[in-house]
Design a protein around this motif. Sequence first.
Motif, PDB file in Angstrom:
ATOM      1  N   ASP A 109      33.920  33.423  35.030  1.00  7.30           N
ATOM      2  CA  ASP A 109      32.721  32.841  35.620  1.00  7.30           C
ATOM      3  C   ASP A 109      33.028  31.432  36.119  1.00  7.30           C
ATOM      4  OD1 ASP A 109      30.144  32.306  36.383  1.00  7.30           O
ATOM      5  OD2 ASP A 109      29.391  31.996  34.348  1.00  7.30           O
ATOM      6  N   PRO A 110      32.841  31.172  37.421  1.00 12.58           N
ATOM      7  CA  PRO A 110      33.157  29.830  37.940  1.00 12.58           C
ATOM      8  C   PRO A 110      32.292  28.725  37.351  1.00 12.58           C
ATOM      9  CG  PRO A 110      32.894  31.410  39.730  1.00 12.58           C
ATOM     10  CD  PRO A 110      32.481  32.098  38.472  1.00 12.58           C
ATOM     11  N   LYS A 111      31.129  29.069  36.836  1.00 13.30           N
ATOM     12  CA  LYS A 111      30.239  28.046  36.265  1.00 13.30           C
ATOM     13  C   LYS A 111      30.728  27.544  34.915  1.00 13.30           C
ATOM     14  CE  LYS A 111      26.399  30.262  38.546  1.00 13.30           C
ATOM     15  NZ  LYS A 111      25.310  31.202  38.371  1.00 13.30           N
ATOM     16  N   GLU A 112      31.597  28.312  34.274  1.00 14.11           N
ATOM     17  CA  GLU A 112      32.060  27.976  32.934  1.00 14.11           C
ATOM     18  C   GLU A 112      33.468  27.392  32.925  1.00 14.11           C
ATOM     19  OE1 GLU A 112      30.176  28.249  30.197  1.00 14.11           O
ATOM     20  OE2 GLU A 112      28.534  28.959  31.457  1.00 14.11           O
ATOM     21  N   ARG A 113      33.906  26.796  34.033  1.00 16.57           N
ATOM     22  CA  ARG A 113      35.264  26.241  34.121  1.00 16.57           C
ATOM     23  C   ARG A 113      35.448  25.108  33.120  1.00 16.57           C
ATOM     24  NH1 ARG A 113      34.468  26.013  39.830  1.00 16.57           N
ATOM     25  NH2 ARG A 113      35.412  27.875  40.678  1.00 16.57           N
ATOM     26  N   PRO A 114      36.517  25.167  32.351  1.00 14.22           N
ATOM     27  CA  PRO A 114      36.820  24.021  31.486  1.00 14.22           C
ATOM     28  C   PRO A 114      37.312  22.833  32.317  1.00 14.22           C
ATOM     29  CG  PRO A 114      38.005  25.991  30.767  1.00 14.22           C
ATOM     30  CD  PRO A 114      37.376  26.301  32.080  1.00 14.22           C
ATOM     31  N   ASP A 134      31.983  35.916  28.762  1.00 11.60           N
ATOM     32  CA  ASP A 134      31.130  36.105  29.937  1.00 11.60           C
ATOM     33  C   ASP A 134      31.993  36.120  31.181  1.00 11.60           C
ATOM     34  OD1 ASP A 134      28.942  35.989  28.288  1.00 11.60           O
ATOM     35  OD2 ASP A 134      28.676  33.830  28.554  1.00 11.60           O
ATOM     36  N   CYS A 135      32.241  37.280  31.675  1.00 11.99           N
ATOM     37  CA  CYS A 135      33.022  37.432  32.896  1.00 11.99           C
ATOM     38  C   CYS A 135      32.191  38.198  33.904  1.00 11.99           C
ATOM     39  CB  CYS A 135      34.310  38.202  32.637  1.00 11.99           C
ATOM     40  SG  CYS A 135      35.474  37.293  31.608  1.00 11.99           S
ATOM     41  N   GLU A 136      32.468  37.933  35.156  1.00 14.57           N
ATOM     42  CA  GLU A 136      31.833  38.745  36.184  1.00 14.57           C
ATOM     43  C   GLU A 136      32.318  40.169  36.011  1.00 14.57           C
ATOM     44  OE1 GLU A 136      32.710  37.078  39.974  1.00 14.57           O
ATOM     45  OE2 GLU A 136      31.756  35.176  39.516  1.00 14.57           O
ATOM     46  N   PRO A 137      31.488  41.146  36.275  1.00 20.50           N
ATOM     47  CA  PRO A 137      31.926  42.531  36.061  1.00 20.50           C
ATOM     48  C   PRO A 137      33.106  42.884  36.948  1.00 20.50           C
ATOM     49  CG  PRO A 137      29.835  42.458  37.221  1.00 20.50           C
ATOM     50  CD  PRO A 137      30.158  41.060  36.817  1.00 20.50           C
ATOM     51  N   ALA A 138      33.883  43.827  36.464  1.00 24.37           N
ATOM     52  CA  ALA A 138      35.051  44.270  37.215  1.00 24.37           C
ATOM     53  C   ALA A 138      34.605  44.949  38.500  1.00 24.37           C
ATOM     54  CB  ALA A 138      35.871  45.245  36.368  1.00 24.37           C
ATOM     55  N   LYS A 191      42.799  29.504  45.905  1.00 24.99           N
ATOM     56  CA  LYS A 191      42.618  30.865  45.396  1.00 24.99           C
ATOM     57  C   LYS A 191      42.615  30.880  43.874  1.00 24.99           C
ATOM     58  CE  LYS A 191      44.323  33.449  49.274  1.00 24.99           C
ATOM     59  NZ  LYS A 191      44.212  34.856  49.520  1.00 24.99           N
ATOM     60  N   THR A 192      43.461  30.065  43.276  1.00 24.25           N
ATOM     61  CA  THR A 192      43.529  30.010  41.822  1.00 24.25           C
ATOM     62  C   THR A 192      42.245  29.451  41.231  1.00 24.25           C
ATOM     63  OG1 THR A 192      45.902  29.703  41.944  1.00 24.25           O
ATOM     64  CG2 THR A 192      44.850  29.080  39.897  1.00 24.25           C
ATOM     65  N   TYR A 193      41.674  28.471  41.887  1.00 27.28           N
ATOM     66  CA  TYR A 193      40.463  27.833  41.382  1.00 27.28           C
ATOM     67  C   TYR A 193      39.293  28.810  41.328  1.00 27.28           C
ATOM     68  CZ  TYR A 193      37.138  24.026  40.686  1.00 27.28           C
ATOM     69  OH  TYR A 193      36.189  23.194  40.184  1.00 27.28           O
ATOM     70  N   ARG A 194      39.346  29.820  42.191  1.00 31.30           N
ATOM     71  CA  ARG A 194      38.288  30.834  42.168  1.00 31.30           C
ATOM     72  C   ARG A 194      38.469  31.830  41.033  1.00 31.30           C
ATOM     73  NH1 ARG A 194      38.479  31.256  48.472  1.00 31.30           N
ATOM     74  NH2 ARG A 194      40.484  32.130  47.938  1.00 31.30           N
ATOM     75  N   GLY A 195      39.558  31.697  40.287  1.00 33.62           N
ATOM     76  CA  GLY A 195      39.744  32.525  39.109  1.00 33.62           C
ATOM     77  C   GLY A 195      40.597  33.752  39.307  1.00 33.62           C
ATOM     78  N   GLU A 196      41.386  33.789  40.350  1.00 37.13           N
ATOM     79  CA  GLU A 196      42.260  34.930  40.571  1.00 37.13           C
ATOM     80  C   GLU A 196      43.586  34.655  39.868  1.00 37.13           C
ATOM     81  OE1 GLU A 196      42.383  35.828  44.736  1.00 37.13           O
ATOM     82  OE2 GLU A 196      40.236  35.470  44.927  1.00 37.13           O
ATOM     83  N   LEU A 197      43.842  35.413  38.811  1.00 35.55           N
ATOM     84  CA  LEU A 197      44.937  35.125  37.895  1.00 35.55           C
ATOM     85  C   LEU A 197      46.306  35.183  38.554  1.00 35.55           C
ATOM     86  CD1 LEU A 197      45.665  34.520  34.981  1.00 35.55           C
ATOM     87  CD2 LEU A 197      45.765  36.960  34.560  1.00 35.55           C
TER      88      LEU A 197
END
Length: 158
Positions: A14-19, A145-149, A77-83
Amino acid sequence: MIEIKPRKRGPKPDPKERPALVVWAMRLWMLSGALLIALGVLGIVDQSVNVGLEFGPLALGVLVVVLGVAYLLLGAKTYRGELQWRSSLSALTCVVVAMLLPLTIGFQSSGLAVVLACAVVGLAGSLLAYRPQSDKWFNCVLNGDCEPALTTNTDDAE
């Protein structure tokens, strides 16, 4: 005929929960990319005005610009959470620093030393991205809490 099924994408964090460490890693990657682009452009302009259009120095400047653009694109791209992009960017920063270090020492070039310093800033961002708190966010286990697959294949039962 061989049937190729579309790949499934795993859950995204979830981008809202970025540490804070992920945010700082992004800032360091972007700062490193911007500095590399600026140094590359400065090197191209300096070499073309002072020396002329020699291939070697101009090619080095172009490579530094391309490297900076790669840092910026992969960092976004990494910041958007793509591993997978985090891994690619971290590998790129490690390779760049590992290659620039002996080149800087071997050629005793102050210009390469400045490029190395900018690349080390990106490496620091990669180190922050693999700290435990950041790693948990990238792997979707921080809060659960993750966005659904995203599933592109609807008929999994065979």
